[in-house]
Design a protein around this motif. Structure first.
Motif, mmCIF file in Angstrom:
data_model
loop_
_atom_site.group_PDB
_atom_site.id
_atom_site.type_symbol
_atom_site.label_atom_id
_atom_site.label_comp_id
_atom_site.label_asym_id
_atom_site.label_seq_id
_atom_site.Cartn_x
_atom_site.Cartn_y
_atom_site.Cartn_z
ATOM 1 N N ILE A 1 0.815 -1.212 0.000
ATOM 2 C CA ILE A 1 0.000 0.000 0.000
ATOM 3 C C ILE A 1 0.854 1.270 0.000
ATOM 4 C CG2 ILE A 1 -1.943 -1.150 1.115
ATOM 5 C CD1 ILE A 1 -1.170 0.161 3.713
ATOM 6 N N GLY A 2 2.190 1.112 -0.039
ATOM 7 C CA GLY A 2 3.068 2.248 -0.205
ATOM 8 C C GLY A 2 3.381 3.035 1.047
ATOM 9 N N LEU A 3 3.371 2.380 2.222
ATOM 10 C CA LEU A 3 3.711 3.044 3.479
ATOM 11 C C LEU A 3 4.871 2.320 4.135
ATOM 12 C CD1 LEU A 3 0.177 3.624 5.087
ATOM 13 C CD2 LEU A 3 1.545 5.270 3.780
ATOM 14 N N ASN A 4 5.637 3.062 4.979
ATOM 15 C CA ASN A 4 6.647 2.356 5.746
ATOM 16 C C ASN A 4 5.954 1.586 6.870
ATOM 17 O OD1 ASN A 4 6.768 3.802 8.414
ATOM 18 N ND2 ASN A 4 7.262 5.549 7.102
ATOM 19 N N ARG A 5 6.628 0.566 7.353
ATOM 20 C CA ARG A 5 5.995 -0.350 8.303
ATOM 21 C C ARG A 5 5.532 0.353 9.578
ATOM 22 N NH1 ARG A 5 7.746 -6.390 10.131
ATOM 23 N NH2 ARG A 5 6.458 -6.512 12.004
ATOM 24 N N SER A 6 6.319 1.250 10.090
ATOM 25 C CA SER A 6 5.993 1.913 11.351
ATOM 26 C C SER A 6 4.723 2.759 11.218
ATOM 27 C CB SER A 6 7.162 2.783 11.801
ATOM 28 O OG SER A 6 6.832 3.487 12.970
ATOM 29 N N TYR A 7 4.676 3.576 10.148
ATOM 30 C CA TYR A 7 3.515 4.443 9.965
ATOM 31 C C TYR A 7 2.266 3.608 9.647
ATOM 32 C CZ TYR A 7 0.519 8.192 8.268
ATOM 33 O OH TYR A 7 -0.528 9.059 8.085
ATOM 34 N N PHE A 8 2.438 2.585 8.830
ATOM 35 C CA PHE A 8 1.311 1.705 8.527
ATOM 36 C C PHE A 8 0.752 1.075 9.799
ATOM 37 C CE2 PHE A 8 0.196 -2.856 7.744
ATOM 38 C CZ PHE A 8 -1.088 -2.616 7.271
ATOM 39 N N GLY A 9 1.629 0.609 10.689
ATOM 40 C CA GLY A 9 1.174 0.007 11.940
ATOM 41 C C GLY A 9 0.369 0.984 12.773
ATOM 42 N N LYS A 10 0.776 2.242 12.811
ATOM 43 C CA LYS A 10 0.058 3.269 13.571
ATOM 44 C C LYS A 10 -1.322 3.526 12.967
ATOM 45 C CE LYS A 10 0.575 8.084 15.125
ATOM 46 N NZ LYS A 10 -0.626 8.625 14.468
ATOM 47 N N VAL A 11 -1.383 3.694 11.651
ATOM 48 C CA VAL A 11 -2.660 3.954 10.971
ATOM 49 C C VAL A 11 -3.609 2.784 11.160
ATOM 50 C CG1 VAL A 11 -3.712 4.195 8.687
ATOM 51 C CG2 VAL A 11 -1.694 5.550 9.282
ATOM 52 N N PHE A 12 -3.090 1.576 10.983
ATOM 53 C CA PHE A 12 -3.933 0.382 11.070
ATOM 54 C C PHE A 12 -4.498 0.220 12.483
ATOM 55 C CE2 PHE A 12 -5.054 -4.053 11.329
ATOM 56 C CZ PHE A 12 -5.496 -4.371 10.055
ATOM 57 N N LYS A 13 -3.666 0.385 13.489
ATOM 58 C CA LYS A 13 -4.131 0.191 14.860
ATOM 59 C C LYS A 13 -5.145 1.249 15.261
ATOM 60 C CE LYS A 13 -2.671 -1.065 19.480
ATOM 61 N NZ LYS A 13 -1.555 -1.465 20.363
ATOM 62 N N GLU A 14 -4.970 2.487 14.804
ATOM 63 C CA GLU A 14 -5.947 3.533 15.088
ATOM 64 C C GLU A 14 -7.319 3.170 14.515
ATOM 65 O OE1 GLU A 14 -4.397 7.106 13.503
ATOM 66 O OE2 GLU A 14 -3.075 7.530 15.217
ATOM 67 N N ALA A 15 -7.315 2.560 13.330
ATOM 68 C CA ALA A 15 -8.572 2.239 12.663
ATOM 69 C C ALA A 15 -9.202 0.953 13.176
ATOM 70 C CB ALA A 15 -8.338 2.119 11.151
ATOM 71 N N MET A 16 -8.386 -0.066 13.432
ATOM 72 C CA MET A 16 -8.913 -1.395 13.717
ATOM 73 C C MET A 16 -8.826 -1.797 15.182
ATOM 74 S SD MET A 16 -9.954 -2.199 10.749
ATOM 75 C CE MET A 16 -10.454 -3.895 11.081
ATOM 76 N N GLY A 17 -8.049 -1.076 15.968
ATOM 77 C CA GLY A 17 -7.949 -1.388 17.385
ATOM 78 C C GLY A 17 -6.933 -2.452 17.728
ATOM 79 N N VAL A 18 -6.307 -3.058 16.741
ATOM 80 C CA VAL A 18 -5.261 -4.056 16.955
ATOM 81 C C VAL A 18 -4.136 -3.786 15.966
ATOM 82 C CG1 VAL A 18 -6.816 -5.866 17.803
ATOM 83 C CG2 VAL A 18 -6.348 -5.698 15.349
ATOM 84 N N SER A 19 -2.956 -4.343 16.242
ATOM 85 C CA SER A 19 -1.832 -4.169 15.332
ATOM 86 C C SER A 19 -2.050 -4.996 14.070
ATOM 87 C CB SER A 19 -0.533 -4.615 16.009
ATOM 88 O OG SER A 19 -0.524 -6.038 16.156
ATOM 89 N N PRO A 20 -1.373 -4.662 12.964
ATOM 90 C CA PRO A 20 -1.492 -5.470 11.751
ATOM 91 C C PRO A 20 -1.125 -6.938 11.988
ATOM 92 C CG PRO A 20 -0.390 -3.404 11.262
ATOM 93 C CD PRO A 20 -0.506 -3.476 12.749
#
Length: 297
Positions: free
Chosen positions: A205-224
């Motif tokens: 999806i074109g993101l670095n792992r750290s930023y992707f993990g932050k975005v995903f957890k904010e949206a889904m409530g759990v880590s990728p």
């Protein structure tokens, strides 16, 4: 229909792995009519046609949570969740329901943010909501039709539900964040059988792992990573229940070529080994509306 009147049917059409109904019905409740506390074996959705009532759940912390609900709203009960629901004394509800399950269900609900924490259905699209309700009615009206017709009605129900349901993520993330998470969920759904990890998803999806993990957890409530493991283990649980594949074959089908690693991951998520889980759920496919009531209906 008159209070207290109920009309329901169970699905006798065999096993459909991706999505299938177990039972479906309609009920006009008497004032203060209650059901529960009870536990279900599958997902159970109630759509309120008229009237009002209260849906009650117990949080992981043991806290009671009441959801007052009205016509054109609904509530979703998750497998093994203990719930109670009671009709209003002055304006008791009439609802239509469907009990369903399948390997596609969790990904649909995850994508919408519907969970045990957010179990209430409210529609943002009236036309799609009516499509959903019409599909639920069709299951009762066409109860003598072939299994393929009834499963098709169930697909139309889940389509209407998904199109009409107000996503819980909408207020939590911006449009761009939502796009990234949606892309990640699609990628996981299409590639979980392969040896993918969080780095692969972030790269896709074109993101670095750290930023992707932050975005995903904010949206889904759990880590990728937690989501990916949980997603694979839910798929594995369905395969153990609905297929005759060996444990090793199930592991390979959800991205674990090593049976030991698969069994360890499965036990971490479900609390028991894959063999023990299959043994405990043997026969649940054809059992219809299996419940464990704690009080009378």
């Amino acid at each position: 229909m008159r209070p207290h009147e109920i009309d329901f049917s169970t699905f006798e059409g065999g096993i459909f792995t991706d999505l299938m109904p177990y039972q479906y019905g309609r009920e006009v409740c008497a004032p203060a009519h209650a059901f529960g506390p009870a536990r279900r074996s599958h997902y159970l959705f109630h759509y309120i046609l008229s009237g009002s009532g209260v849906f009650t759940t117990i949080s992981d912390e043991g806290e009671r949570i009441d959801y007052p609900l009205h016509a054109h709203e609904g509530f979703l009960i998750f497998p093994t969740q203990i719930t109670t629901y009671i009709a209003d004394m002055a304006d008791p509800w009439e609802y239509i329901w469907i009990e369903f399950d399948g390997v596609q269900v969790k990904s649909v609900l995850d994508n919408l943010g519907v969970s045990t924490v957010h179990p209430v259905y409210r529609a943002h699209d009236e036309a799609a909501r009516e499509d959903m309700a019409a599909s639920m009615r069709a299951l009762l009206d066409e109860r003598d039709a072939s299994p393929f017709v009834l499963v098709a009605d169930t697909y139309r129900f889940i389509d209407g539900f998904a199109r009409s349901c107000t996503p819980y993520r909408a207020a939590q993330t911006g449009k761009l964040h939502g796009f990234y998470v949606d892309e990640a969920l699609v990628y996981i759904d299409e590639n979980y059988v392969a040896d993918i990890g969080v780095e692969d998803i972030a790269r896709h999806i074109g993101l670095n792992r750290s930023y992707f993990g932050k975005v995903f957890k904010e949206a889904m409530g759990v880590s990728p990573q937690q989501f990916l493991i949980g997603y694979r283990m839910e798929k594995a649980a369905e395969l153990l229940k609905l297929s005759a594949l060996s444990v090793a074959e199930v592991g390979r089908a959800v991205g674990y070529p090593n049976q030991l690693h698969f069994s360890r991951a499965f036990k971490n998520v479900h609390g028991v080994s894959p063999r023990a889980w299959r043994h405990a759920h043997a026969g649940s496919v054809s059992s219809g509306a299996e419940i464990t009531p704690v009080s009378s209906t």
